[in-house]
Enzyme design. Structure first.
Site, PDB file in Angstrom:
ATOM      1  CG  ASP A 156      -2.031   0.901   1.267  1.00 12.60           C
ATOM      2  OD1 ASP A 156      -2.156   1.616   0.282  1.00 12.60           O
ATOM      3  OD2 ASP A 156      -2.781   0.909   2.235  1.00 12.60           O
ATOM      4  CB  CYS A 199     -21.327  -2.262  -3.185  1.00 11.50           C
ATOM      5  SG  CYS A 199     -20.993  -2.624  -4.915  1.00 11.50           S
TER       6      CYS A 199
HETATM    7  C1  B12 Z   1      -6.118   5.527  -3.048  1.00 11.84           C
HETATM    8  C2  B12 Z   1      -6.699   4.416  -2.215  1.00 11.84           C
HETATM    9  C3  B12 Z   1      -7.923   4.657  -1.584  1.00 11.84           C
HETATM   10  C4  B12 Z   1      -8.781   5.893  -1.899  1.00 11.84           C
HETATM   11  C5  B12 Z   1      -9.467   5.681  -3.269  1.00 11.84           C
HETATM   12  C6  B12 Z   1     -10.164   4.312  -3.387  1.00 11.84           C
HETATM   13  C7  B12 Z   1     -10.313   3.765  -4.802  1.00 11.84           C
HETATM   14  N1  B12 Z   1     -11.300   2.917  -4.949  1.00 11.84           N
HETATM   15  O1  B12 Z   1      -9.538   4.071  -5.682  1.00 11.84           O
HETATM   16  C8  B12 Z   1      -9.728   5.930  -0.658  1.00 11.84           C
HETATM   17  C9  B12 Z   1      -9.124   6.817   0.415  1.00 11.84           C
HETATM   18  C10 B12 Z   1     -11.172   6.420  -0.942  1.00 11.84           C
HETATM   19  C11 B12 Z   1      -9.671   4.477  -0.192  1.00 11.84           C
HETATM   20  C12 B12 Z   1     -10.655   3.888   0.574  1.00 11.84           C
HETATM   21  C13 B12 Z   1     -10.620   2.561   0.990  1.00 11.84           C
HETATM   22  N2  B12 Z   1      -9.569   1.716   0.905  1.00 11.84           N
HETATM   23 CO1  B12 Z   1      -8.025   2.108  -0.075  1.00 11.84          CO
HETATM   24  N3  B12 Z   1      -6.432   2.261  -1.228  1.00 11.84           N
HETATM   25  C14 B12 Z   1      -6.031   3.186  -2.061  1.00 11.84           C
HETATM   26  C15 B12 Z   1      -4.727   2.739  -2.752  1.00 11.84           C
HETATM   27  C16 B12 Z   1      -3.570   3.436  -2.058  1.00 11.84           C
HETATM   28  C17 B12 Z   1      -4.679   2.974  -4.282  1.00 11.84           C
HETATM   29  C18 B12 Z   1      -5.970   2.604  -5.060  1.00 11.84           C
HETATM   30  C19 B12 Z   1      -5.922   3.062  -6.518  1.00 11.84           C
HETATM   31  O2  B12 Z   1      -4.972   2.771  -7.229  1.00 11.84           O
HETATM   32  N4  B12 Z   1      -6.935   3.841  -6.966  1.00 11.84           N
HETATM   33  C20 B12 Z   1      -6.916   4.442  -8.323  1.00 11.84           C
HETATM   34  C21 B12 Z   1      -8.001   3.858  -9.264  1.00 11.84           C
HETATM   35  C22 B12 Z   1      -7.891   4.194 -10.747  1.00 11.84           C
HETATM   36  O3  B12 Z   1      -7.812   2.562  -9.341  1.00 11.84           O
HETATM   37  P1  B12 Z   1      -8.953   1.645  -9.190  1.00 11.84           P
HETATM   38  O4  B12 Z   1      -9.941   2.078  -8.168  1.00 11.84           O
HETATM   39  O5  B12 Z   1      -8.165   0.475  -8.898  1.00 11.84           O
HETATM   40  O6  B12 Z   1      -9.769   1.642 -10.633  1.00 11.84           O
HETATM   41  C23 B12 Z   1     -11.071   1.136 -10.613  1.00 11.84           C
HETATM   42  C24 B12 Z   1     -11.829   1.072 -11.896  1.00 11.84           C
HETATM   43  O7  B12 Z   1     -11.035   1.348 -12.925  1.00 11.84           O
HETATM   44  C25 B12 Z   1     -12.383  -0.332 -11.897  1.00 11.84           C
HETATM   45  N5  B12 Z   1     -11.767  -1.369 -12.750  1.00 11.84           N
HETATM   46  C26 B12 Z   1     -10.542  -1.470 -13.204  1.00 11.84           C
HETATM   47  N6  B12 Z   1     -10.399  -2.560 -13.920  1.00 11.84           N
HETATM   48  C27 B12 Z   1     -11.576  -3.194 -13.904  1.00 11.84           C
HETATM   49  C28 B12 Z   1     -11.950  -4.376 -14.492  1.00 11.84           C
HETATM   50  C29 B12 Z   1     -13.260  -4.813 -14.300  1.00 11.84           C
HETATM   51  C30 B12 Z   1     -13.669  -6.093 -14.927  1.00 11.84           C
HETATM   52  C31 B12 Z   1     -14.170  -4.037 -13.530  1.00 11.84           C
HETATM   53  C32 B12 Z   1     -15.571  -4.486 -13.314  1.00 11.84           C
HETATM   54  C33 B12 Z   1     -13.746  -2.853 -12.937  1.00 11.84           C
HETATM   55  C34 B12 Z   1     -12.455  -2.449 -13.151  1.00 11.84           C
HETATM   56  O8  B12 Z   1     -12.206  -0.823 -10.649  1.00 11.84           O
HETATM   57  C35 B12 Z   1     -11.007  -0.306 -10.269  1.00 11.84           C
HETATM   58  C36 B12 Z   1     -10.948  -0.570  -8.829  1.00 11.84           C
HETATM   59  O9  B12 Z   1     -11.141   0.662  -8.116  1.00 11.84           O
HETATM   60  C37 B12 Z   1      -4.724   1.195  -2.461  1.00 11.84           C
HETATM   61  C38 B12 Z   1      -3.352   0.566  -2.235  1.00 11.84           C
HETATM   62  C39 B12 Z   1      -2.612   0.338  -3.522  1.00 11.84           C
HETATM   63  N7  B12 Z   1      -1.378   0.795  -3.567  1.00 11.84           N
HETATM   64  O10 B12 Z   1      -3.130  -0.256  -4.444  1.00 11.84           O
HETATM   65  C40 B12 Z   1      -5.606   1.079  -1.176  1.00 11.84           C
HETATM   66  C41 B12 Z   1      -6.565  -0.114  -1.062  1.00 11.84           C
HETATM   67  C42 B12 Z   1      -7.323  -0.212  -2.364  1.00 11.84           C
HETATM   68  N8  B12 Z   1      -7.500   0.304  -0.040  1.00 11.84           N
HETATM   69  C43 B12 Z   1      -7.928  -0.654   0.716  1.00 11.84           C
HETATM   70  C44 B12 Z   1      -8.946  -0.522   1.700  1.00 11.84           C
HETATM   71  C45 B12 Z   1      -9.085  -1.641   2.726  1.00 11.84           C
HETATM   72  C46 B12 Z   1      -9.806   0.589   1.672  1.00 11.84           C
HETATM   73  C47 B12 Z   1     -11.127   0.754   2.448  1.00 11.84           C
HETATM   74  C48 B12 Z   1     -11.966  -0.521   2.485  1.00 11.84           C
HETATM   75  C49 B12 Z   1     -10.832   1.254   3.896  1.00 11.84           C
HETATM   76  C50 B12 Z   1     -12.090   1.565   4.705  1.00 11.84           C
HETATM   77  N9  B12 Z   1     -12.779   0.573   5.268  1.00 11.84           N
HETATM   78  O11 B12 Z   1     -12.444   2.711   4.854  1.00 11.84           O
HETATM   79  C51 B12 Z   1     -11.815   1.897   1.636  1.00 11.84           C
HETATM   80  C52 B12 Z   1     -12.732   1.325   0.536  1.00 11.84           C
HETATM   81  C53 B12 Z   1     -13.407   2.368  -0.300  1.00 11.84           C
HETATM   82  C54 B12 Z   1     -13.691   1.820  -1.711  1.00 11.84           C
HETATM   83  N10 B12 Z   1     -14.923   1.353  -1.967  1.00 11.84           N
HETATM   84  O12 B12 Z   1     -12.781   1.810  -2.555  1.00 11.84           O
HETATM   85  C55 B12 Z   1      -7.292  -1.974   0.346  1.00 11.84           C
HETATM   86  C56 B12 Z   1      -8.314  -2.801  -0.428  1.00 11.84           C
HETATM   87  C57 B12 Z   1      -8.200  -4.299  -0.250  1.00 11.84           C
HETATM   88  C58 B12 Z   1      -9.121  -5.009  -1.212  1.00 11.84           C
HETATM   89  N11 B12 Z   1      -9.654  -6.131  -0.806  1.00 11.84           N
HETATM   90  O13 B12 Z   1      -9.340  -4.576  -2.313  1.00 11.84           O
HETATM   91  C59 B12 Z   1      -6.044  -1.505  -0.523  1.00 11.84           C
HETATM   92  C60 B12 Z   1      -5.685  -2.418  -1.679  1.00 11.84           C
HETATM   93  C61 B12 Z   1      -4.882  -1.377   0.462  1.00 11.84           C
HETATM   94  C62 B12 Z   1      -4.245  -2.728   0.779  1.00 11.84           C
HETATM   95  N12 B12 Z   1      -2.973  -2.889   0.459  1.00 11.84           N
HETATM   96  O14 B12 Z   1      -4.843  -3.640   1.291  1.00 11.84           O
HETATM   97  N13 B12 Z   1      -8.548   3.859  -0.659  1.00 11.84           N
HETATM   98  S1  SF4 Z   2     -21.110  -8.741  -5.392  1.00  9.14           S
HETATM   99 FE1  SF4 Z   2     -20.127  -7.027  -6.465  1.00  9.14          FE
HETATM  100  S2  SF4 Z   2     -21.816  -5.631  -6.944  1.00  9.14           S
HETATM  101 FE2  SF4 Z   2     -22.574  -7.041  -5.365  1.00  9.14          FE
HETATM  102  S3  SF4 Z   2     -22.193  -5.957  -3.450  1.00  9.14           S
HETATM  103 FE3  SF4 Z   2     -20.401  -7.287  -3.825  1.00  9.14          FE
HETATM  104  S4  SF4 Z   2     -18.952  -5.953  -4.893  1.00  9.14           S
HETATM  105 FE4  SF4 Z   2     -20.938  -4.948  -5.017  1.00  9.14          FE
END
Ligand code: B12
Ligand code: SF4
Ligand code: SF4
Length: 307
Positions: free
Chosen positions: A129, A190
């Protein structure tokens, strides 16, 4: 050329160290279709998290992070607690235990030591992370689950309640995992459960993304302003947010992996009343160390006003 490592051995050692799951992917760059980071940034969804704008190319290619990288070993540490705290003000479940960064890092180093014992030329770097690498996307590549509509990695057995870490290594493996063919299907629980509409469908990338500006987790943890946006309803959360995870059917059936002791439960429930010394004492080894006492008080005031 380093010795080829047995994937079976890595997984066996990972299980012994205490990881719930381990998968391995070749260290090839991520495509923009699977990781639309640039679209997320362009939409401004990163809010004030300027660090997400840095090293963007590196986030796509682990070989820029670790020279000569050939494999990414992805590891899950499940954290679903056996019960939740009570009260109107609450912290997210991931913060019930000690700071996961430290715990996971210790475990990753233990695993590396074991691998080095068997393969003296094994070299790698552990990440949790903290570095420019997208933990979720490597877990997907390594066959540990898929990205759910709440944007979290969803493991078919442990749901999304798991932390992710990885070791990027210059060693090749004798076998690699393939992504699993799972999906959320028609479920949108969700998305509908989010009180702030923070999970938005991005038409360009054709997937859901989190707009951090409206997300309670971002606002209660990463936002450094003196007050939080009035339109964000944290529903009593004063650190992080669980709502989009609690809505998920996979999380309902996931086994619990963390036992919340009576003492710890009581300490968490009393935390909203803590003075600065007590807060700092608690936060020291907890994910709460990400925020300072004034932010904690700001979050409490905001959640109390919402109620
Ligand atoms: C920045 C960050 C945040 C930000 C932004 C969250 C976000 N969703 O991007 C904030 C502060 C809001 C946050 C919150 C949380 N976070 Co956070 N966060 C990060 C961090 C540092 C980077 C994430 C990132 O790259 N975001 C940028 C965007 C572009 O990327 P993306 O979200 O991945 O892109 C999305 C879309 O493009 C889409 N997508 C992309 N490809 C595909 C393909 C398909 C088929 C589909 C359907 C969708 C899809 O889904 C992607 C997933 O978000 C990571 C650690 C890391 N270095 O990876 C932890 C991380 C994601 N966080 C984590 C956690 C635990 C949380 C929280 C649950 C904490 C809490 N309870 O409050 C919340 C969850 C909120 C949520 N629903 O996301 C964990 C998640 C573990 C897991 N099982 O996934 C991580 C991985 C940290 C870790 N090492 O464990 N987080
Ligand atoms: S199964 Fe997928 S769409 Fe349904 S609550 Fe879980 S993450 Fe959200
Ligand atoms: S963590 Fe809370 S506010 Fe953020 S997307 Fe999930 S339900 Fe919405």
């Amino acid at each position: 050329m380093t010795t080829t490592v047995s994937a079976e051995f890595v997984k066996q050692q990972a299980a012994e160290v205490g990881f719930q799951a381990c998968g391995i992917a070749p260290a090839a760059p991520l495509h923009s279709e699977e990781f639309p980071l640039r679209q997320w940034l362009a939409a401004g969804y990163h809010a004030d998290m300027d660090y997400m704008q840095q090293h963007v190319d590196m986030r796509y290619d682990p070989r820029q992070l670790v020279e000569g990288a050939r494999s990414v070993v992805s590891l899950l540490l499940a954290y679903k607690p056996d019960r939740r705290t009570e009260g109107n003000l609450r912290i997210a479940q991931y913060a019930y235990g000690d700071d996961y960064h430290q715990r996971l890092k210790d475990m990753l180093f233990q695993l590396m030591d074991r691998l080095k014992q068997r393969y003296p030329d094994f070299q790698g770097r552990p990440f949790v992370d903290t570095a420019p690498i997208s933990d979720r996307h490597w877990a997907v590549r390594a066959g540990l689950g898929w990205i759910g509509n709440n944007t979290l990695l969803l493991n078919p057995h442990y749901g999304s309640y798991c932390f992710i870490g990885e070791i990027v290594t210059t060693s090749a493996m004798d076998r690699y995992d393939e992504p699993v063919a799972g999906s959320c299907g028609n479920c949108r629980r969700c998305v509908q459960a989010c009180p702030n509409g923070a999970i938005v469908f991005n038409v360009e990338s054709h997937c859901f993304m989190v707009d951090a500006r409206s997300c309670s987790s971002y606002n209660t943890i990463e936002n450094r302003d003196d007050s939080l946006p009035e339109n964000v309803d944290t529903k009593g959360y004063i650190f992080g947010c669980d709502i989009c995870q609690l809505a998920c059917p996979y999380n309902e059936t996931a086994p619990s992996s963390f036992s919340l002791s009576d003492d710890r439960k009581e300490a968490i429930e009393h935390l909203p009343l803590a003075d600065e010394t007590a807060f700092r004492h608690f936060a020291k080894h907890s994910p709460l160390n990400r925020i300072k006492y004034p932010q904690w008080q700001r979050n409490i005031a905001h959640a109390s006003k919402n109620r």
